[in-house]
Design a protein around this motif. Structure first.
Motif, PDB file in Angstrom:
ATOM      1  N   ARG A 674       0.843  -1.205   0.000  1.00  0.00           N
ATOM      2  CA  ARG A 674       0.000   0.000   0.000  1.00  0.00           C
ATOM      3  C   ARG A 674       0.884   1.264   0.000  1.00  0.00           C
ATOM      4  O   ARG A 674       0.559   2.256  -0.667  1.00  0.00           O
ATOM      5  CB  ARG A 674      -0.889   0.008   1.235  1.00  0.00           C
ATOM      6  CG  ARG A 674      -1.893  -1.133   1.280  1.00  0.00           C
ATOM      7  CD  ARG A 674      -2.693  -1.078   2.568  1.00  0.00           C
ATOM      8  NE  ARG A 674      -3.340  -2.354   2.847  1.00  0.00           N
ATOM      9  CZ  ARG A 674      -3.963  -2.638   3.992  1.00  0.00           C
ATOM     10  NH1 ARG A 674      -4.007  -1.712   4.948  1.00  0.00           N
ATOM     11  NH2 ARG A 674      -4.511  -3.813   4.180  1.00  0.00           N
ATOM     12  N   LEU A 675       1.997   1.217   0.736  1.00  0.00           N
ATOM     13  CA  LEU A 675       2.908   2.360   0.751  1.00  0.00           C
ATOM     14  C   LEU A 675       3.504   2.595  -0.637  1.00  0.00           C
ATOM     15  O   LEU A 675       3.650   3.742  -1.085  1.00  0.00           O
ATOM     16  CB  LEU A 675       4.024   2.120   1.773  1.00  0.00           C
ATOM     17  CG  LEU A 675       5.102   3.207   1.870  1.00  0.00           C
ATOM     18  CD1 LEU A 675       4.485   4.547   2.262  1.00  0.00           C
ATOM     19  CD2 LEU A 675       6.181   2.797   2.868  1.00  0.00           C
ATOM     20  N   ALA A 676       3.823   1.522  -1.339  1.00  0.00           N
ATOM     21  CA  ALA A 676       4.355   1.662  -2.691  1.00  0.00           C
ATOM     22  C   ALA A 676       3.335   2.328  -3.607  1.00  0.00           C
ATOM     23  O   ALA A 676       3.679   3.158  -4.454  1.00  0.00           O
ATOM     24  CB  ALA A 676       4.756   0.292  -3.241  1.00  0.00           C
ATOM     25  N   ALA A 677       2.062   1.991  -3.437  1.00  0.00           N
ATOM     26  CA  ALA A 677       1.015   2.617  -4.241  1.00  0.00           C
ATOM     27  C   ALA A 677       0.923   4.114  -3.948  1.00  0.00           C
ATOM     28  O   ALA A 677       0.731   4.923  -4.870  1.00  0.00           O
ATOM     29  CB  ALA A 677      -0.318   1.927  -3.978  1.00  0.00           C
ATOM     30  N   ARG A 678       1.065   4.498  -2.681  1.00  0.00           N
ATOM     31  CA  ARG A 678       1.034   5.925  -2.336  1.00  0.00           C
ATOM     32  C   ARG A 678       2.194   6.678  -2.988  1.00  0.00           C
ATOM     33  O   ARG A 678       2.049   7.819  -3.413  1.00  0.00           O
ATOM     34  CB  ARG A 678       1.122   6.103  -0.814  1.00  0.00           C
ATOM     35  CG  ARG A 678      -0.081   5.586  -0.055  1.00  0.00           C
ATOM     36  CD  ARG A 678       0.190   5.670   1.438  1.00  0.00           C
ATOM     37  NE  ARG A 678      -0.827   4.987   2.233  1.00  0.00           N
ATOM     38  CZ  ARG A 678      -0.706   4.726   3.525  1.00  0.00           C
ATOM     39  NH1 ARG A 678       0.384   5.097   4.161  1.00  0.00           N
ATOM     40  NH2 ARG A 678      -1.669   4.113   4.177  1.00  0.00           N
ATOM     41  N   LEU A 679       3.357   6.027  -3.039  1.00  0.00           N
ATOM     42  CA  LEU A 679       4.539   6.663  -3.611  1.00  0.00           C
ATOM     43  C   LEU A 679       4.621   6.489  -5.128  1.00  0.00           C
ATOM     44  O   LEU A 679       5.538   7.027  -5.752  1.00  0.00           O
ATOM     45  CB  LEU A 679       5.810   6.063  -2.980  1.00  0.00           C
ATOM     46  CG  LEU A 679       6.041   6.338  -1.501  1.00  0.00           C
ATOM     47  CD1 LEU A 679       7.204   5.494  -0.977  1.00  0.00           C
ATOM     48  CD2 LEU A 679       6.335   7.811  -1.267  1.00  0.00           C
ATOM     49  N   ARG A 680       3.659   5.723  -5.689  1.00  0.00           N
ATOM     50  CA  ARG A 680       3.716   5.368  -7.113  1.00  0.00           C
ATOM     51  C   ARG A 680       5.063   4.699  -7.422  1.00  0.00           C
ATOM     52  O   ARG A 680       5.740   5.030  -8.410  1.00  0.00           O
ATOM     53  CB  ARG A 680       3.511   6.589  -7.993  1.00  0.00           C
ATOM     54  CG  ARG A 680       2.140   7.233  -7.811  1.00  0.00           C
ATOM     55  CD  ARG A 680       1.924   8.385  -8.760  1.00  0.00           C
ATOM     56  NE  ARG A 680       0.600   8.980  -8.545  1.00  0.00           N
ATOM     57  CZ  ARG A 680       0.137  10.025  -9.227  1.00  0.00           C
ATOM     58  NH1 ARG A 680       0.899  10.586 -10.164  1.00  0.00           N
ATOM     59  NH2 ARG A 680      -1.067  10.505  -8.967  1.00  0.00           N
ATOM     60  N   ALA A 681       5.403   3.777  -6.570  1.00  0.00           N
ATOM     61  CA  ALA A 681       6.692   3.105  -6.664  1.00  0.00           C
ATOM     62  C   ALA A 681       6.501   1.634  -6.987  1.00  0.00           C
ATOM     63  O   ALA A 681       5.400   1.079  -6.847  1.00  0.00           O
ATOM     64  CB  ALA A 681       7.442   3.242  -5.344  1.00  0.00           C
ATOM     65  N   ARG A 682       7.593   1.022  -7.426  1.00  0.00           N
ATOM     66  CA  ARG A 682       7.598  -0.429  -7.617  1.00  0.00           C
ATOM     67  C   ARG A 682       7.751  -1.091  -6.259  1.00  0.00           C
ATOM     68  O   ARG A 682       8.526  -0.635  -5.417  1.00  0.00           O
ATOM     69  CB  ARG A 682       8.758  -0.853  -8.514  1.00  0.00           C
ATOM     70  CG  ARG A 682       8.676  -0.353  -9.936  1.00  0.00           C
ATOM     71  CD  ARG A 682       9.987  -0.608 -10.678  1.00  0.00           C
ATOM     72  NE  ARG A 682      10.344  -2.026 -10.645  1.00  0.00           N
ATOM     73  CZ  ARG A 682      11.528  -2.480 -11.060  1.00  0.00           C
ATOM     74  NH1 ARG A 682      12.450  -1.641 -11.484  1.00  0.00           N
ATOM     75  NH2 ARG A 682      11.784  -3.774 -11.038  1.00  0.00           N
ATOM     76  N   ALA A 683       7.001  -2.186  -6.045  1.00  0.00           N
ATOM     77  CA  ALA A 683       7.142  -2.968  -4.817  1.00  0.00           C
ATOM     78  C   ALA A 683       7.872  -4.260  -5.162  1.00  0.00           C
ATOM     79  O   ALA A 683       7.444  -5.013  -6.044  1.00  0.00           O
ATOM     80  CB  ALA A 683       5.784  -3.270  -4.206  1.00  0.00           C
ATOM     81  N   VAL A 684       8.990  -4.502  -4.476  1.00  0.00           N
ATOM     82  CA  VAL A 684       9.792  -5.699  -4.723  1.00  0.00           C
ATOM     83  C   VAL A 684       9.912  -6.464  -3.415  1.00  0.00           C
ATOM     84  O   VAL A 684      10.485  -5.936  -2.445  1.00  0.00           O
ATOM     85  CB  VAL A 684      11.195  -5.345  -5.252  1.00  0.00           C
ATOM     86  CG1 VAL A 684      12.012  -6.608  -5.477  1.00  0.00           C
ATOM     87  CG2 VAL A 684      11.112  -4.519  -6.517  1.00  0.00           C
ATOM     88  N   PRO A 685       9.374  -7.666  -3.319  1.00  0.00           N
ATOM     89  CA  PRO A 685       9.543  -8.452  -2.096  1.00  0.00           C
ATOM     90  C   PRO A 685      11.028  -8.701  -1.822  1.00  0.00           C
ATOM     91  O   PRO A 685      11.826  -8.892  -2.748  1.00  0.00           O
ATOM     92  CB  PRO A 685       8.805  -9.759  -2.397  1.00  0.00           C
ATOM     93  CG  PRO A 685       7.836  -9.398  -3.484  1.00  0.00           C
ATOM     94  CD  PRO A 685       8.527  -8.358  -4.302  1.00  0.00           C
TER      95      PRO A 685
END
Length: 700
Positions: A674-685
């Motif tokens: 969800r934080l990645a969506a706020r930052l418009r960032a890629r989320a990488v596990p």
């Protein structure tokens, strides 16, 4: 012209002065890399050495400093007739600025005149100016990689090649290469380190008496440069004569097979790669013997050469600091030979006299503890105190300086105590130090990570991460030049000129070109970015030994940033706030050291970490506007203190970001996603960070 600071007047720095002198005696040694903290007289010593080199004879009017006794047959200003008029001048000291272009370094062909007038015009560069002199590169670690490659190739071959658009020019370029650097600003690649013959670590003395003498001499020099230099004239003349005699002796110095085996044993024992170390050590040992008036290389010559030629070649990992174990060196060399007179047995000339016929001190000067007026010590006039200078003592191993306390050990607090800070309200010390009951997780060996880049096309400093318009790379188009043509696009130039040939009255077979027809290549390559790591070091990250995996991942990303020529910064947040643990720098070693000692524990002020990141990026955009940032946020997404995360995330709008999701376990909340969506960032596990993406076009 203002006098330069005398080489003999430099206090201490014995290893540095010895390394420079050995290169002055024998250019085959391969140059010197001087590593050290700021303000340690690195540049002063190098500039002072140039005045001690023997003068050179050059062909009159030759821009490439050809030797009249053996002129370069391929000299662009030649061929020179035998017995051509010659002039005698001091050896040149040429300084290469950090922002120099390839044309400024190697020289440039005037392609415009070649195409429009049929004239082959070559403008020599700094390599030509440095021929038979000294080429000094300050902050060599900040030079672009292609310039360093070009520079070291010329130094190794003794020849500079300039080839552009089918026109080729070559000329001799033999020089003493000296580079200086501050390791805090970033390291050289290991393969480039290996190309320097010798390396010296320089640190300011911690002895108050020696430091006072440095200041005393500097103040005297600033007050009266000519008078101060005059006071050291005899020592400077004697040193110059000794260097000249040693140069003449080098061809007659014999390297016994026994010493050659010793050199090979030492290099193999220290597990250095390749054979360049063996060759450099052999040449340095010969130069050391010649400098001390010996005709045969001794064990002490081999030891002195190995101390200067091997430390930087033992650096395998980018996070390793250069250095060597001198006790191991002595073990590999074996016991002293019965036929040797012992360490430093012949520190002057073969007859036991100094270069001027007097008794020699350990620094190669006259060894007097008097000033130029015959008085002892340093008088009110700022005269030199010879007794305070360790000079060029070959047995000075730097142990006294190395053993001095240079501050608290890495990872400790300001008071030198590791692991104890002032406890905060939540049982921790806030941000700095280790929390009460906290822990410092250990990291494993770094691994190869997938490519994380900045979208779009930049115009930053050349590197290996994100796509950018650069001076080197594949040609993607052409444009009209702004000023002089530096990289001609021949096909585009011909296509621009072809439609106008009839109007220009062309009658022959060649095209008629005009300056307006010229086109310059547009190239696309890769740039280096500012990679800002924002690492969650709170108590939730310490659960289930997660922080060890996180540190390993960030170390791997730091290694990747080193290989891709990025600047890096490190922000950590825990307890009650965020800390800029490492301001943006090119030194990934500093980042690795801070990360390894990073403690965990306390609450999670996620918003504070984001706000601090926004502040750092705002300042860096002003300092280095062409370098695009990449924010790498390493967290599980939890926020238990520190303010509104949404409002903090809005401050980073437009910043290319990657969120490394550290959440683990069978039940996941998805907070990092969800934080990645706020930052418009890629989320990488975190578990997928080590996946290697082979198709770089797809990764871009």
């Amino acid at each position: 012209m203002i006098a330069s600071y005398p080489f003999s007047a430099v206090v201490g720095l014995a290893d540095l002065k010895l390394a420079l002198v050995l290169n002055a005696v024998s250019p085959r040694v391969g140059g010197v890399l001087v590593r050290g903290e700021k303000g340690t007289a690195k540049s002063t010593v190098v500039r002072a050495l140039a005045t001690q080199l023997p003068q050179v004879e050059v062909v009159s009017g030759c821009r490439f400093s050809c030797d009249p006794a053996a002129p370069d047959p391929a000299c662009p200003d030649g061929p020179h007739e035998p017995g051509a008029a010659a002039v005698r001048r001091p050896a040149a000291l040429v300084e290469l600025p950090v922002g120099a272009s390839e044309d400024r370094l190697a020289g440039s062909l005037d392609v415009e005149r070649a195409l429009t007038e049929g004239v082959k015009a070559f403008e020599p560069g700094l390599l030509a100016a440095a021929h038979r002199g000294v080429l000094y590169v300050d902050e060599v670690n900040l030079l672009h990689d292609h310039l360093v490659d070009l520079l070291l190739d010329a130094a190794a071959l003794g020849t500079c090649y300039v080839e552009r658009e089918g026109v080729s020019v070559r000329h001799a370029a033999r020089f003493l290469l000296v580079g200086t650097m501050n390791p805090e600003e970033g390291e050289l690649r290991p393969q480039l380190l290996d190309r320097f013959g010798l390396t010296v670590e320089v640190r300011a003395s911690r002895d108050p008496g020696e430091r006072a003498e440095v200041v005393r001499r500097r103040l005297a020099f600033d007050a009266d440069p000519e008078g101060f230099a005059q006071g050291w004239r005899e020592e400077e003349a004697a040193l110059a004569q000794r260097i000249a005699r040693a140069r003449d002796r080098v061809p007659s110095v014999r390297l016994p097979d026994k010493r050659l085996v010793q050199i090979a044993t030492v290099c193999a024992g220290f597990e250095v790669d390749g054979l360049r170390a063996d060759i450099v050590t052999a040449n340095a040992a010969v130069a050391h013997a010649a400098w001390h008036g010996r005709d045969v290389v001794t064990r002490e010559d081999v030891r002195a050469a190995a101390r200067l030629s091997l430390p930087h070649r033992r650096r395998r990992d980018p996070f390793d600091a250069p250095g060597m174990d001198e006790s191991l060196l002595d073990d590999l060399l074996g016991p002293d030979d019965p036929d040797d007179d012992g360490p430093g047995h012949d520190i002057s000339g073969p007859d036991g006299s100094g270069p001027d016929g007097g008794t020699t001190g350990s620094d190669g000067t006259d060894g007097r503890a008097t000033g130029p007026d015959g008085s002892e010590g340093s008088g009110p006039d700022g005269g030199p105190d010879r007794g305070a200078d360790s000079g060029l003592d070959p047995d000075h191993s730097g142990a006294a300086e190395e053993g001095l306390d240079s501050g608290p050990p890495s990872g400790s607090g300001q008071d030198g105590r590791a692991g104890h800070g002032r406890p905060g309200e939540d049982g921790a010390d806030g941000v700095s130090g280790v929390p009460v009951g906290g822990q410092v997780a250990a990291a494993a060996a770094p691994y190869k990570v997938r490519l994380l880049n900045v979208p779009g096309l930049g115009e930053g400093v050349a590197g290996r991460r994100s796509r950018a318009r650069t001076a080197h790379g594949r040609a993607t188009g052409s444009r009209r030049p702004d000023g002089r043509v530096r990289d001609l696009h021949v096909t585009a130039t011909l296509l621009a000129a072809a439609p106008h040939q009839r109007d220009r009255g062309r009658t022959g077979s060649g095209l008629l070109l005009r300056p307006d027809d010229l086109r310059q290549v547009v190239r696309e390559g890769r740039e280096g970015n500012l990679v800002l790591f924002v690492v969650d070091a709170s108590g939730s990250m310490a659960a289930r030994k997660r922080m060890g995996a996180v540190k390993t991942a960030v170390l791997s990303l730091l290694l990747d940033a080193y290989q891709r020529r990025d600047k890096v910064g490190l922000i950590t947040f825990r307890g009650t706030g965020a800390e800029l643990a490492l301001p943006p720098t090119s030194s990934v070693e500093a980042g690795a050291a801070r990360l390894r000692s990073l403690p965990t524990g306390g609450r999670t002020p996620l918003a504070a970490g984001l706000v601090r990141a926004a502040e750092v990026l705002r300042v860096e955009r002003l300092r280095d506007p062409s370098r695009r940032p990449l924010l790498v946020l390493v967290t599980d997404g939890r926020a238990t203190s520190g303010g509104d995360v949404d409002r903090a995330a809005a401050l980073l709008e437009g910043t290319a970001s990657v969120v490394v999701d550290c959440e683990s376990g069978p039940v996941r909340l998805g907070l990092a996603t969800r934080l990645a969506a706020r930052l418009r960032a890629r989320a990488v596990p975190l578990s997928e960070l080590g996946t290697v993406v082979h198709d770089h076009r797809k990764a871009s």
